[in-house]
Design an enzyme around this catalytic site. Structure first.
Site, PDB file in Angstrom:
ATOM      1  N   HIS A 135      25.812 -10.269 -29.571  1.00  0.00           N
ATOM      2  CA  HIS A 135      24.958  -9.932 -30.272  1.00  0.00           C
ATOM      3  C   HIS A 135      24.087 -10.460 -32.102  1.00  0.00           C
ATOM      4  O   HIS A 135      23.199 -10.095 -32.401  1.00  0.00           O
ATOM      5  CB  HIS A 135      25.774  -8.039 -31.194  1.00  0.00           C
ATOM      6  CG  HIS A 135      24.941  -7.833 -31.877  1.00  0.00           C
ATOM      7  ND1 HIS A 135      24.421  -5.805 -31.855  1.00  0.00           N
ATOM      8  CD2 HIS A 135      24.851  -7.385 -33.565  1.00  0.00           C
ATOM      9  CE1 HIS A 135      24.113  -6.015 -33.354  1.00  0.00           C
ATOM     10  NE2 HIS A 135      24.299  -6.451 -33.875  1.00  0.00           N
ATOM     11  N   GLU A 136      25.139 -10.753 -32.422  1.00  0.00           N
ATOM     12  CA  GLU A 136      24.928 -11.999 -34.114  1.00  0.00           C
ATOM     13  C   GLU A 136      24.031 -12.865 -33.187  1.00  0.00           C
ATOM     14  O   GLU A 136      23.068 -13.296 -34.013  1.00  0.00           O
ATOM     15  CB  GLU A 136      25.952 -11.804 -33.713  1.00  0.00           C
ATOM     16  CG  GLU A 136      26.865 -11.549 -34.529  1.00  0.00           C
ATOM     17  CD  GLU A 136      26.482 -10.589 -36.128  1.00  0.00           C
ATOM     18  OE1 GLU A 136      25.488 -10.717 -37.128  1.00  0.00           O
ATOM     19  OE2 GLU A 136      27.281  -9.421 -36.406  1.00  0.00           O
ATOM     20  N   HIS A 156      20.343 -11.140 -33.021  1.00  0.00           N
ATOM     21  CA  HIS A 156      20.025 -11.720 -34.305  1.00  0.00           C
ATOM     22  C   HIS A 156      19.601 -12.903 -35.028  1.00  0.00           C
ATOM     23  O   HIS A 156      18.246 -12.988 -35.629  1.00  0.00           O
ATOM     24  CB  HIS A 156      20.779 -11.351 -35.880  1.00  0.00           C
ATOM     25  CG  HIS A 156      21.537  -9.797 -36.398  1.00  0.00           C
ATOM     26  ND1 HIS A 156      19.880  -8.972 -36.157  1.00  0.00           N
ATOM     27  CD2 HIS A 156      22.835  -9.721 -35.918  1.00  0.00           C
ATOM     28  CE1 HIS A 156      20.922  -7.920 -36.292  1.00  0.00           C
ATOM     29  NE2 HIS A 156      21.972  -7.816 -35.935  1.00  0.00           N
ATOM     30  N   GLU A 200      19.166  -4.208 -35.144  1.00  0.00           N
ATOM     31  CA  GLU A 200      19.640  -4.269 -34.956  1.00  0.00           C
ATOM     32  C   GLU A 200      19.865  -4.223 -33.103  1.00  0.00           C
ATOM     33  O   GLU A 200      20.762  -3.810 -32.284  1.00  0.00           O
ATOM     34  CB  GLU A 200      20.892  -2.953 -35.523  1.00  0.00           C
ATOM     35  CG  GLU A 200      21.537  -3.278 -36.597  1.00  0.00           C
ATOM     36  CD  GLU A 200      21.965  -4.543 -36.708  1.00  0.00           C
ATOM     37  OE1 GLU A 200      23.182  -4.325 -35.818  1.00  0.00           O
ATOM     38  OE2 GLU A 200      22.211  -5.307 -38.102  1.00  0.00           O
ATOM     39  N   ASP A 254      21.278  -5.837 -30.036  1.00  0.00           N
ATOM     40  CA  ASP A 254      21.874  -5.468 -29.109  1.00  0.00           C
ATOM     41  C   ASP A 254      21.558  -5.772 -27.375  1.00  0.00           C
ATOM     42  O   ASP A 254      21.923  -5.651 -26.546  1.00  0.00           O
ATOM     43  CB  ASP A 254      22.274  -3.469 -29.385  1.00  0.00           C
ATOM     44  CG  ASP A 254      23.039  -3.002 -29.816  1.00  0.00           C
ATOM     45  OD1 ASP A 254      23.670  -3.988 -30.514  1.00  0.00           O
ATOM     46  OD2 ASP A 254      23.169  -1.707 -31.077  1.00  0.00           O
TER      47      ASP A 254
HETATM   48 ZN   LIG Z   1      23.592  -6.312 -36.196  1.00  0.00          ZN
END
Ligand SMILES: [Zn+2]
Length: 417
Positions: free
Chosen positions: A280-281, A284, A358, A362
């Site tokens: 997930h990071e 980004h 976000e 995801d």
């Molecule tokens: Zn996040």
């Protein structure tokens, strides 16, 4: 504009923003308390009733504290401006340094920063040693709090005061377009902080050890390879020194880029779940969310500085905010004290944008790992961090940087595995 009408406009914005914030917080408290009795459907299997009730109580306790802090903040802003406190401090300091001099300006801004720190102090103490302690999250000892405070104070003095001196000097020395210079200086300073933070600042507060778990390490390295991400090391941070809340993050850029796991996160999650959180990071990073943020915030800060460049020349700006001295330090102080009341409508826009990021991160994690692992990880984190599963939709739209739990999980479950 006349000073009186600017005063009125300022008070209107301040009262409206405080009232809207307080109203939304009250809604959140009522909404969460009313749903305390039953675990919402998507979590009925994974989260027990007592964990759900603890999350509700924790949310309400924190919200009450934030509500009081918001009101205290508004009173402080009024006292500094129309209450004449800023002007009074200005006057006191002229006994030591001539008004408009660099030292006088730095002292004035330093005093305002110190005063706002003092206003926030009882709230921080109450948050850490009462609320966090009551819910079993606090690991901070009073001795660690004092040593943190001393280190932060020393950093603020050694870095912050010279920084203010440079800004005030640029404002005085660079003519009509000083705000361009201040902007360039401010950007350069931020880049420098990003560069030195991981290696020089963060180790003052925490211990970073290279990730030792070989199985997890090879898993993470395989993921990094798949995602085409190069990092200068995987580290575990002793987040448990201060709090039981868990997290994972990236810091730095270029050669200083590293991945940091809180020890509390590794304790809670299975290896596949840690991998999903990291993916997930990486999402980004892959979507360039930080670069996009910067691409919006940099021109916005330039526009605000240009606005300040104009306001400095307008007597009604000073008089309307309760000051009769019209030097650069006073302008800078008034601008940053009054600004949040006016930029308040930007909050929900930024929150909306952040929630979109976000969802994108995801989706990226679901593609690179498995959505079900991220769902399992998030569910554990919601439970262990006592995050509410039932936020008020309006409150959430306004303030939340992350999507509400149920919506986020539902989106992930709808993605193809
Ligand atoms: Zn996040």
């Amino acid at each position: 504009m006349s000073a009186a009408s600017f005063s009125l406009l300022f008070v209107l914005f301040l009262v409206a923003s405080t009232a809207i914030k307080s109203g939304l917080m009250l809604r959140q408290i009522r909404h969460v308390a009313a749903r305390r009795g039953a675990v919402p459907e998507p979590f009925a299997e994974s989260i027990g009733l007592s964990a759900h009730q603890r999350a509700a109580d924790y949310t309400v306790a924190r919200m009450r504290l934030t509500g009081v802090e918001t009101l205290a903040g508004a009173v402080f802003v009024l006292a500094l401006t129309l209450g004449g406190a800023l002007q009074a401090v200005h006057g006191l300091l002229t006994q030591a340094w001539p008004a408009g001099s660099l030292l006088h300006g730095v002292a004035l801004l330093g005093c305002i920063a110190l005063a706002s720190w003092l206003i926030e102090l009882p709230f921080s103490l109450y948050r850490i040693f009462v609320v966090e302690k009551h819910f079993g999250f606090n690991r901070m000892t009073p001795a660690l709090f004092i040593s943190d405070t001393l280190k932060e104070g020393l950093l603020a003095t050694l870095v912050g005061l010279p920084l203010l001196a440079v800004v005030l000097w640029l404002m005085g020395a660079m003519g009509k377009y000083w705000w361009l210079w201040v902007w360039a200086f401010w950007l350069a300073f931020n880049l420098l902080v990003l560069l030195v933070w991981p290696s020089f600042i963060a180790p003052l507060f925490n211990t970073f050890t290279p990730l030792g778990d070989e199985a997890l390490k090879s898993r993470v390295e395989a993921l990094l390879q798949r995602c085409g991400f190069k990092s200068k090391g995987l580290y575990v941070m002793d987040g448990s020194r201060r709090s039981a809340h868990g997290n994972a993050y990236f810091t730095g850029f270029g050669a200083a880029r590293r991945i940091v796991f809180f020890d509390t996160l590794l304790d809670k999650l299975a290896p596949a779940e840690v991998e999903a959180v990291l993916a997930h990071e990486l999402g980004h990073f892959s979507h360039r969310h930080i670069v996009k943020r910067l691409a919006v915030l940099a021109p916005l800060s330039l526009a605000l500085l240009a606005l300040l460049g104009w306001l400095v020349t307008q007597p009604w700006f000073f008089a309307g905010l309760g000051a009769h001295s019209q030097d650069t330090a006073t302008a800078l102080a008034l601008f940053f004290i009054a600004l949040p009341a006016f930029t308040f409508p930007l909050g929900p826009l930024m929150s909306h944008w952040s929630r979109r990021h976000e969802f994108e991160a995801d989706a990226y994690a679901a593609a690179q790992t498995r959505a079900s692992d991220l769902v399992a990880a998030l569910t554990k984190l919601y439970r262990d961090n006592a995050s509410t599963l039932t936020p008020d939709p309006l409150y959430s739209r306004f303030f939340d940087s992350h999507p509400p739990a149920a919506i986020r999980i539902a989106r992930l479950q709808a993605l193809p595995e």
